[in-house]
Design an enzyme around this catalytic site. Structure first.
Site, PDB file in Angstrom:
ATOM      1  N   TYR A  42      54.472  41.744  24.267  1.00 38.37           N
ATOM      2  CA  TYR A  42      54.263  42.117  25.668  1.00 38.37           C
ATOM      3  C   TYR A  42      54.423  40.905  26.569  1.00 38.37           C
ATOM      4  CZ  TYR A  42      51.578  43.806  29.757  1.00 38.37           C
ATOM      5  OH  TYR A  42      51.162  44.181  31.021  1.00 38.37           O
ATOM      6  N   ASP A  57      47.610  36.862  40.070  1.00 37.54           N
ATOM      7  CA  ASP A  57      48.286  38.143  39.860  1.00 37.54           C
ATOM      8  C   ASP A  57      48.093  39.024  41.097  1.00 37.54           C
ATOM      9  OD1 ASP A  57      49.440  40.344  38.667  1.00 37.54           O
ATOM     10  OD2 ASP A  57      47.726  40.823  37.394  1.00 37.54           O
ATOM     11  N   ASP A  84      55.714  44.090  31.929  1.00 38.10           N
ATOM     12  CA  ASP A  84      54.952  44.520  33.102  1.00 38.10           C
ATOM     13  C   ASP A  84      55.811  44.273  34.340  1.00 38.10           C
ATOM     14  OD1 ASP A  84      53.148  44.737  35.199  1.00 38.10           O
ATOM     15  OD2 ASP A  84      51.740  43.254  34.423  1.00 38.10           O
ATOM     16  N   ASP A  86      54.947  45.356  37.391  1.00 39.02           N
ATOM     17  CA  ASP A  86      54.070  45.554  38.551  1.00 39.02           C
ATOM     18  C   ASP A  86      54.412  46.869  39.262  1.00 39.02           C
ATOM     19  OD1 ASP A  86      52.727  43.226  37.979  1.00 39.02           O
ATOM     20  OD2 ASP A  86      53.765  42.008  39.446  1.00 39.02           O
ATOM     21  N   HIS A 112      56.288  48.865  32.041  1.00 39.92           N
ATOM     22  CA  HIS A 112      55.323  49.741  32.723  1.00 39.92           C
ATOM     23  C   HIS A 112      55.347  49.443  34.209  1.00 39.92           C
ATOM     24  CE1 HIS A 112      51.960  46.824  33.187  1.00 39.92           C
ATOM     25  NE2 HIS A 112      52.073  46.512  31.908  1.00 39.92           N
ATOM     26  N   GLU A 114      53.454  50.609  37.957  1.00 33.81           N
ATOM     27  CA  GLU A 114      52.132  51.104  38.360  1.00 33.81           C
ATOM     28  C   GLU A 114      52.120  51.687  39.770  1.00 33.81           C
ATOM     29  OE1 GLU A 114      50.759  47.135  37.838  1.00 33.81           O
ATOM     30  OE2 GLU A 114      50.052  46.965  39.908  1.00 33.81           O
ATOM     31  N   CYS A 122      44.985  42.303  40.500  1.00 28.55           N
ATOM     32  CA  CYS A 122      44.816  42.427  39.045  1.00 28.55           C
ATOM     33  C   CYS A 122      44.088  43.747  38.796  1.00 28.55           C
ATOM     34  CB  CYS A 122      43.982  41.254  38.533  1.00 28.55           C
ATOM     35  SG  CYS A 122      43.337  41.533  36.876  1.00 28.55           S
ATOM     36  N   ARG A 157      51.855  53.494  34.634  1.00 24.08           N
ATOM     37  CA  ARG A 157      50.478  52.967  34.668  1.00 24.08           C
ATOM     38  C   ARG A 157      49.807  53.484  35.930  1.00 24.08           C
ATOM     39  NH1 ARG A 157      48.554  46.568  35.184  1.00 24.08           N
ATOM     40  NH2 ARG A 157      47.222  46.958  36.994  1.00 24.08           N
ATOM     41  N   GLU A 187      44.782  52.299  33.544  1.00 27.57           N
ATOM     42  CA  GLU A 187      44.248  50.927  33.596  1.00 27.57           C
ATOM     43  C   GLU A 187      42.743  50.924  33.860  1.00 27.57           C
ATOM     44  OE1 GLU A 187      44.089  48.134  32.633  1.00 27.57           O
ATOM     45  OE2 GLU A 187      45.182  46.678  33.859  1.00 27.57           O
ATOM     46  N   ASN A 209      44.505  49.119  27.385  1.00 25.91           N
ATOM     47  CA  ASN A 209      44.607  47.690  27.680  1.00 25.91           C
ATOM     48  C   ASN A 209      43.273  47.015  27.355  1.00 25.91           C
ATOM     49  OD1 ASN A 209      45.149  45.156  28.658  1.00 25.91           O
ATOM     50  ND2 ASN A 209      45.078  45.733  30.818  1.00 25.91           N
TER      51      ASN A 209
HETATM   52  C1  PYR Z   1      48.681  42.117  32.905  1.00 28.37           C
HETATM   53  O1  PYR Z   1      48.342  41.541  31.880  1.00 28.37           O
HETATM   54  O2  PYR Z   1      49.197  41.514  33.854  1.00 28.37           O
HETATM   55  C2  PYR Z   1      48.509  43.539  33.010  1.00 28.37           C
HETATM   56  O3  PYR Z   1      48.813  44.098  34.023  1.00 28.37           O
HETATM   57  C3  PYR Z   1      47.986  44.271  31.896  1.00 28.37           C
END
Ligand code: PYR
Length: 294
Positions: A42, A57, A84, A86, A112, A114, A122, A157, A187, A209
């Site tokens: 991942y 994030d 990811d 976003d 994924h 979202e 985050c 997500r 999430e 997660n």
């Molecule tokens: C991250 O690790 O950034 C997630 O969004 C799960």
């Protein structure tokens, strides 16, 4: 014919239940994850932001930042990579389409996307805002429509649990599956039983997660299997441990004027070389030069 990354990912989900998907912050870690026996890896958005850019994030990193890390990983590691993306890197369907096509081109197996607003947070922090269910469904439709490889996995997500509650989150996820999402990622889940409720509502694999220091307890794979979870994600576990190790080493060298006291915490030169196949490369180089000298 060689199996595509997406097909490999789908097969891993079928063959390992739940599939452990471990975060790899860079290409070196991808090799370490493979060596440890994981079947999928991942790339975390929070990880790209914090690890590659030294930023939070909060929707600051862009598509190219993520693609750089994707390419570095897929260049050396053949494990299927979940990425990811976003909120899709842009507000129009064309932005989402560009993201999907780029991910496939750079060798990712899955992504994924979202339902947070562009100025995202985050998933395990307060203050999240989400777009309407229709806007999220449109993101999924755009992603599915843009696929240049049908096996590439589109995972939906939702961050709706913390904002609108469980029923609304389930409703959103069901709408995303109807729009073509292959797998789902609710999430910041707080109770084990919630996973079963998502799994019952949609007949596609559900990802849990299991990130540290967040809203979700550190459920075991056994517990998650019992709750009908299909994939378990550990996005930043090795990254957190690596950061702590770096702090310890920097602190010791600065304090003690030598690294002698922390050498036993380090990967050795030989271990590093073995992990990255250094000797294979060196032998090729030696053979090349030997041939030229003849
Ligand atoms: C991250 O690790 O950034 C997630 O969004 C799960």
């Amino acid at each position: 014919m060689k199996e595509s990354p997406g097909a490999l990912f789908r097969r891993a989900v079928q063959e390992e239940s739940p599939l452990q998907v471990v975060g790899a912050i860079n290409a070196n870690h991808a090799l370490l994850a493979k060596r440890a026996g994981f079947r999928a890896i991942y790339l975390s958005g929070g990880g790209v932001a914090a690890g590659s850019l030294g930023l939070p994030d909060l929707g600051i990193s862009n598509l190219d930042d993520v693609l750089t890390d994707v390419r570095r990983i897929t260049d050396v590691c053949d494990l299927p990579l979940l990425v990811d993306v976003d909120t899709g890197f842009g507000s129009s369907a064309f932005n989402v389409a560009r993201t999907v096509k780029s991910m496939i081109k750079f060798g990712a197996a899955a992504m994924h996307i979202e339902d947070q607003v562009g100025a995202k947070r985050c998933g395990h922090r307060p203050g999240k805002e989400i777009v309407s269910k229709q806007e999220m469904v449109d993101r999924i439709k755009a992603a599915v429509d843009a696929r240049t490889d049908d096996s590439f996995v589109i995972m939906a997500r939702t961050d709706a649990l913390a904002v609108e509650g469980l029923d609304a989150a389930i409703e959103r996820i069901a709408a995303c599956v109807e729009a073509g999402a292959d797998m789902v990622f609710p999430e910041a889940i707080t109770d084990l039983a919630m996973y079963s409720q998502f799994a019952k509502a949609v007949k596609v694999p559900v990802l849990a997660n299991i990130t540290e220091f967040g809203a979700t307890p550190l459920f075991t794979t056994e517990e998650l299997k019992g709750a009908d979870v299909g994939l378990v994600l550990y996005p930043l576990s090795a990254f957190r441990a690596m950061n702590k190790a770096a702090e310890n080493v920097y602190g010791a060298i600065r304090r003690d004027g030598t690294q002698k006291n922390v050498v036993d915490t380090m990967q050795t030169r030989m271990e590093l070389y073995e992990r990255i196949n250094y000797h294979d490369f060196e032998q090729k180089l030696d053979a090349l030069f030997a041939a030229q000298k003849k």
